[in-house]
Design a protein around this motif. Structure first.
Motif, short mmCIF file in Angstrom:
data_model
loop_
_atom_site.label_atom_id
_atom_site.label_comp_id
_atom_site.label_asym_id
_atom_site.label_seq_id
_atom_site.Cartn_x
_atom_site.Cartn_y
_atom_site.Cartn_z
N VAL A 1 -9.81 9.96 12.35
CA VAL A 1 -10.45 8.93 11.19
C VAL A 1 -9.72 9.21 9.93
O VAL A 1 -9.03 8.40 9.36
N PRO A 2 -9.78 10.58 9.54
CA PRO A 2 -9.18 10.96 8.40
C PRO A 2 -7.77 10.84 8.09
O PRO A 2 -7.31 10.12 7.19
N VAL A 3 -6.91 11.09 9.18
CA VAL A 3 -5.57 11.04 9.19
C VAL A 3 -5.34 9.62 9.11
O VAL A 3 -4.12 8.93 8.58
N GLY A 4 -5.69 8.60 10.17
CA GLY A 4 -5.49 7.35 10.38
C GLY A 4 -5.72 6.50 9.09
O GLY A 4 -4.96 5.96 8.67
N VAL A 5 -6.88 6.72 8.54
CA VAL A 5 -7.21 5.92 7.16
C VAL A 5 -6.24 6.13 6.15
O VAL A 5 -5.88 5.42 5.55
N LEU A 6 -6.14 7.54 5.92
CA LEU A 6 -5.38 7.79 4.67
C LEU A 6 -4.02 7.58 5.14
O LEU A 6 -3.33 7.02 3.98
N SER A 7 -3.19 7.43 6.26
CA SER A 7 -2.10 7.12 6.63
C SER A 7 -2.04 5.61 6.29
O SER A 7 -0.81 5.00 5.57
N GLY A 8 -2.85 4.81 6.75
CA GLY A 8 -2.81 3.51 6.59
C GLY A 8 -2.95 3.07 4.89
O GLY A 8 -2.18 2.05 4.62
N VAL A 9 -3.70 3.81 4.10
CA VAL A 9 -3.97 3.53 2.78
C VAL A 9 -2.55 3.84 2.17
O VAL A 9 -2.13 3.07 1.26
N TYR A 10 -1.86 5.01 2.40
CA TYR A 10 -0.72 5.24 1.93
C TYR A 10 0.43 4.44 2.16
O TYR A 10 1.07 3.96 1.21
N LEU A 11 0.44 3.97 3.50
CA LEU A 11 1.70 2.92 3.90
C LEU A 11 1.48 1.72 3.12
O LEU A 11 2.57 0.99 2.64
N GLU A 12 0.13 1.22 2.96
CA GLU A 12 -0.04 -0.01 2.26
C GLU A 12 -0.02 -0.22 1.16
O GLU A 12 0.38 -1.25 0.37
N GLU A 13 -0.52 0.87 0.50
CA GLU A 13 -0.82 0.70 -0.93
C GLU A 13 0.11 1.64 -2.07
O GLU A 13 0.43 1.29 -3.18
N TYR A 14 0.74 2.96 -1.44
CA TYR A 14 1.12 3.57 -2.23
C TYR A 14 2.92 3.88 -1.70
O TYR A 14 3.77 4.20 -2.66
N ALA A 15 3.16 3.56 -0.57
CA ALA A 15 4.53 3.90 0.01
C ALA A 15 5.38 2.96 -0.73
O ALA A 15 5.21 1.66 -0.60
N PRO A 16 6.71 3.60 -1.03
CA PRO A 16 7.72 2.48 -1.65
C PRO A 16 8.25 1.79 -0.34
O PRO A 16 8.42 2.34 0.84
#
Length: 308
Positions: free
Chosen positions: A91-106
């Motif tokens: 859960v922590p890794v999956g949710v944080l990865s999804g947030v980063y890829l959708e909102e922060y990743a270039p």
């Protein structure tokens, strides 16, 4: 005369679209009915076969070489323990990865490659994850054939599902919400923490619980890393009366889970063990349906709090 200027032509097109919508709705209901019928028939068949063993002694008993004495308590405890480790790792890794890829990743080629690989990992057979865990976790990291190794293995299995569910939940938030909060001078962190994440929590939790519901029935990965088929004891409790009151020894304990116990029973020649397997199947389906019901309740509760 063009179609736009002919009211009868427009009416014919509208009626044709209505007929297509009605036909699609009927087809969808038919497919849904067939799926529910198959699931109901399977569940009723298991319930009829396993009903003689569905009692308290079966739920609280230990495995035995005598079918009428065998129980599933170690399998139930092992299933919940493995699911706890799976949730804590995924859960922590999956949710944080999804947030980063959708909102922060270039948006560049590297992000595209990562997204493609995540989508491909969601379709990789589960036995591949088992082989990966056997070489990496069991032998290389020396975690052994333990609850910890099984939980991490299943976490890797459902990680792509949680990442995709998180991204879809974030995309469902209207862009007007972000623009309105930015217009008030909020930072990106404030937008995410105070608005986007609370609004998307229902969708994220639904994806998490659906992933755990899939992991609870997986057999191939836990067989590969060495789940036992006969355990006559329970792992050490996580809490103790003496200091430091918390114990992590249960993470390194041998384990079994519900699918493994069923696999062991159906492979035996005695017909009485098939009855035990049917009863265990009923318990496993009830556990899975309970998790899905929890997902629906949580999703609806969070949706009621959202007012755009």
């Amino acid at each position: 005369m063009s179609v736009a200027a002919d009211p009868r032509a427009i009416e014919r097109i509208a009626r044709a679209n209505e007929r297509r919508d009605a036909a699609f709705a009927v087809l969808g209901l038919l497919v849904l009915f067939v799926a529910l019928l198959v699931l109901t028939a399977l569940f009723v068949d298991l319930l009829i076969d396993g009903w003689p063993r569905l009692n308290w002694e079966f739920l609280t008993g230990y495995p035995s070489r005598f079918a009428h004495r065998a129980g599933i308590l170690p399998a139930i405890v092992g299933t919940f323990a493995v699911m706890l480790v799976t949730a804590a790792a995924a859960v922590p890794v999956g949710v944080l990865s999804g947030v980063y890829l959708e909102e922060y990743a270039p948006r560049n080629w590297l992000t595209t490659v990562i997204e493609i690989n995540i989508n491909n990992l969601a379709g990789v057979p589960s036995i591949i994850y088992g082989l990966l865990a056997l070489g990496l976790l069991v032998h290389q990291f020396r975690l052994g054939e333990s609850i910890l190794a099984a939980g991490i293995t299943l976490a890797l299995l459902i990680l792509p599902m949680i990442i995709v569910a998180t991204r879809e939940a974030l995309r469902a938030i209207p862009s007007a919400v972000r623009e309105a909060v930015y217009a008030l001078g909020a930072t990106k962190w404030q937008v995410m923490w105070h608005h986007i994440l609370p609004y998307s929590t229902g969708g994220i939790l639904t994806g998490v619980i659906m992933g755990l519901a899939r992991a609870i029935g997986e057999t191939a990965p836990v067989i590969t890393i060495g789940a036992l088929t006969f355990i006559a004891f329970l792992p050490d409790p996580p809490f103790k009366a003496e200091f430091p009151f918390v114990s992590f020894e249960w993470l390194t304990a041998p384990f079994t889970v519900m699918p493994i116990q069923m696999f062991n029973w159906v492979s035996r020649p005695q017909a009485a063990f098939a009855v035990n397997a049917a009863a265990a199947g009923v318990v496993l389906i009830v556990m899975t349906l309970a998790m899905n019901a929890a997902a629906i309740v949580i999703r609806n509760r969070f949706r009621r709090r959202v007012r755009w």
